[in-house]
Scaffold this motif. Structure first.
Motif, PDB file in Angstrom:
ATOM      1  N   HIS A  97      -3.474 -10.077   0.404  1.00 19.51           N
ATOM      2  CA  HIS A  97      -2.382  -9.101   0.377  1.00 19.51           C
ATOM      3  C   HIS A  97      -1.705  -9.261  -0.978  1.00 19.51           C
ATOM      4  O   HIS A  97      -1.220 -10.345  -1.312  1.00 19.51           O
ATOM      5  CB  HIS A  97      -1.391  -9.361   1.509  1.00 19.51           C
ATOM      6  N   MET A  98      -1.707  -8.187  -1.771  1.00 16.31           N
ATOM      7  CA  MET A  98      -1.142  -8.274  -3.108  1.00 16.31           C
ATOM      8  C   MET A  98      -0.175  -7.125  -3.357  1.00 16.31           C
ATOM      9  O   MET A  98      -0.495  -5.967  -3.120  1.00 16.31           O
ATOM     10  CB  MET A  98      -2.248  -8.243  -4.172  1.00 16.31           C
ATOM     11  N   GLN A  99       1.012  -7.492  -3.817  1.00 15.06           N
ATOM     12  CA  GLN A  99       2.025  -6.511  -4.183  1.00 15.06           C
ATOM     13  C   GLN A  99       2.067  -6.387  -5.707  1.00 15.06           C
ATOM     14  O   GLN A  99       2.112  -7.391  -6.420  1.00 15.06           O
ATOM     15  CB  GLN A  99       3.393  -6.936  -3.658  1.00 15.06           C
ATOM     16  N   CYS A 100       2.052  -5.149  -6.171  1.00 15.93           N
ATOM     17  CA  CYS A 100       2.065  -4.859  -7.592  1.00 15.93           C
ATOM     18  C   CYS A 100       3.216  -3.895  -7.896  1.00 15.93           C
ATOM     19  O   CYS A 100       3.817  -3.320  -6.988  1.00 15.93           O
ATOM     20  CB  CYS A 100       0.747  -4.238  -8.041  1.00 15.93           C
ATOM     21  N   SER A 101       3.491  -3.714  -9.164  1.00 18.32           N
ATOM     22  CA  SER A 101       4.609  -2.849  -9.558  1.00 18.32           C
ATOM     23  C   SER A 101       4.426  -1.417  -9.088  1.00 18.32           C
ATOM     24  O   SER A 101       5.408  -0.708  -8.838  1.00 18.32           O
ATOM     25  CB  SER A 101       4.776  -2.886 -11.079  1.00 18.32           C
ATOM     26  N   ASP A 102       3.166  -0.972  -8.911  1.00 18.46           N
ATOM     27  CA  ASP A 102       2.919   0.428  -8.556  1.00 18.46           C
ATOM     28  C   ASP A 102       2.143   0.586  -7.258  1.00 18.46           C
ATOM     29  O   ASP A 102       1.567   1.651  -7.011  1.00 18.46           O
ATOM     30  CB  ASP A 102       2.156   1.136  -9.689  1.00 18.46           C
ATOM     31  N   GLY A 103       2.113  -0.441  -6.430  1.00 17.88           N
ATOM     32  CA  GLY A 103       1.397  -0.290  -5.168  1.00 17.88           C
ATOM     33  C   GLY A 103       1.080  -1.617  -4.505  1.00 17.88           C
ATOM     34  O   GLY A 103       1.466  -2.687  -4.987  1.00 17.88           O
TER      35      GLY A 103
END
Length: 351
Positions: free
Chosen positions: A238-244
């Protein structure tokens, strides 16, 4: 040219390497095996392999180009050094050594002999990881800042020597080092802080569950969790990024990406949204039209690329896919994680 390979340690992993190489790598000919157990030497003979009666016999066999070390972890250093000094190139199973200092000894001998040495970090070629790395490398969802990597099961067993401290058992050195190597290879920034929580739910000597927190200089925070006592598994990634956000559910690589499609300022309104959690403005659902759901990217990968790269390195055609400098950096972080667990606090660093 075909390369002759011998295996030291013909247990589960040694047998796996043999069958996989035989089926899929015609460039390598597995010639023989040395194992301290007579029954495993007999098993090798049944497979048509030569069974060396001693390490000295293997050392003196000038027809062997590559030796795979696939023994319990505490034997890796001494065996790797012996094989390098006998003129063989060496592939060592993970974890390469019990600590960073032992690996530095191997590196010194590698430099002294001019032979090639690498660690079999085969999970750099896992499809789920290659997908994640592609998302990061190509900034498909912007800049990552939180990564969660989990391997969970509920069998509550540490097979064989993996339950003993003297052998380098436990989940940090079994699965944890794989997941740490993946993340440290994917995130191109120094590690600046680590914290480890190690659990012994049923083991008397080593960790049977672990949670590892690794923070990077570029602001990425990675959580690694290995559990042998989890009865409701979470996502593999599970990865959270600045755009999604991206999720990969399991080894079948099912999952999805949700990407920001409209970055307009939704602002702060007087209107309160009533949800199942109660009245809220901050956690109100985002309008559907401002995001898009995307499939995971397609990738091609195969574990045999590790060995093909190793051969290319021997022939001076390529750089190592798994560099000893990378393995040493991982081992230094592993040392700090064990220190963190022992002392009960986070440790700052610059690695």
């Amino acid at each position: 040219m075909k390369y002759n390979l011998a295996i030291v340690g013909f247990g589960g992993m040694g047998s796996y390497h043999f069958s996989s190489i035989r089926e899929q790598l015609p460039e390598i000919n597995v010639v023989g095996v040395y194992d301290i157990r007579e029954e495993r030497r007999n098993a090798a003979k049944e497979q048509g392999l030569k069974a060396y009666d001693s390490l000295e016999e293997l050392e003196q066999d000038g027809t062997i180009d590559i030796v795979l070390v696939a023994t319990p972890n505490n034997f890796h250093k001494d065996l790797s050094i012996r094989m390098l000094r006998s003129g063989k190139n060496v592939v060592c199973e993970k974890p390469v050594t019990m600590n960073a200092a032992e690996l530095e000894e191997i590196i010194a001998v590698m430099t002294e002999t001019g032979k090639h040495f690498s660690v079999h970090q085969n999970r750099r070629w896992d499809k789920d990881f290659v997908i994640m790395k592609k998302i990061v490398d190509e900034s498909l969802l912007g800049r990552p800042y939180v990564i969660e990597s989990r391997v969970q099961g509920s069998k509550r067993v540490l097979a064989g020597w993996r339950g003993y401290k003297i052998n380098g058992g436990g989940m940090v050195l079994d699965w944890g080092i794989h997941l740490l190597d993946q993340i440290m290879w994917m995130i191109k920034a120094p590690v600046v802080e680590v914290h480890a929580d190690l659990f012994q739910l049923y083991s008397t000597e080593v960790d049977d569950n672990c949670r590892l927190l690794v923070n990077f200089e570029n602001g990425v925070s990675a959580l690694i969790e290995v559990s042998t006592n989890c009865f409701i598994n979470q996502a593999r990634w599970h990865m959270q990024c600045s755009d999604g956000t991206v999720v990969i559910n399991g080894w079948d690589c099912s999952g999805k990406m949700v990407k920001l499609a409209d970055d307009r300022d939704l602002g702060w309104t007087d209107e309160i949204v009533y949800t199942e959690a109660g009245p809220t403005r901050t956690m109100a659902p985002r309008p559907r039209e401002t995001t898009s759901e995307l499939p995971l990217p397609e990738v091609e990968t195969h574990w045999s690329d590790f060995y093909r790269n190793f051969i290319a390195v021997i022939e001076h055609r390529a750089e190592p896919a798994v560099k000893v400098s990378e393995s040493l950096r991982v081992m230094k972080v592993i040392d700090l994680l064990f220190q963190s667990a022992e002392e009960g606090h986070s440790i700052r660093c610059n690695l």
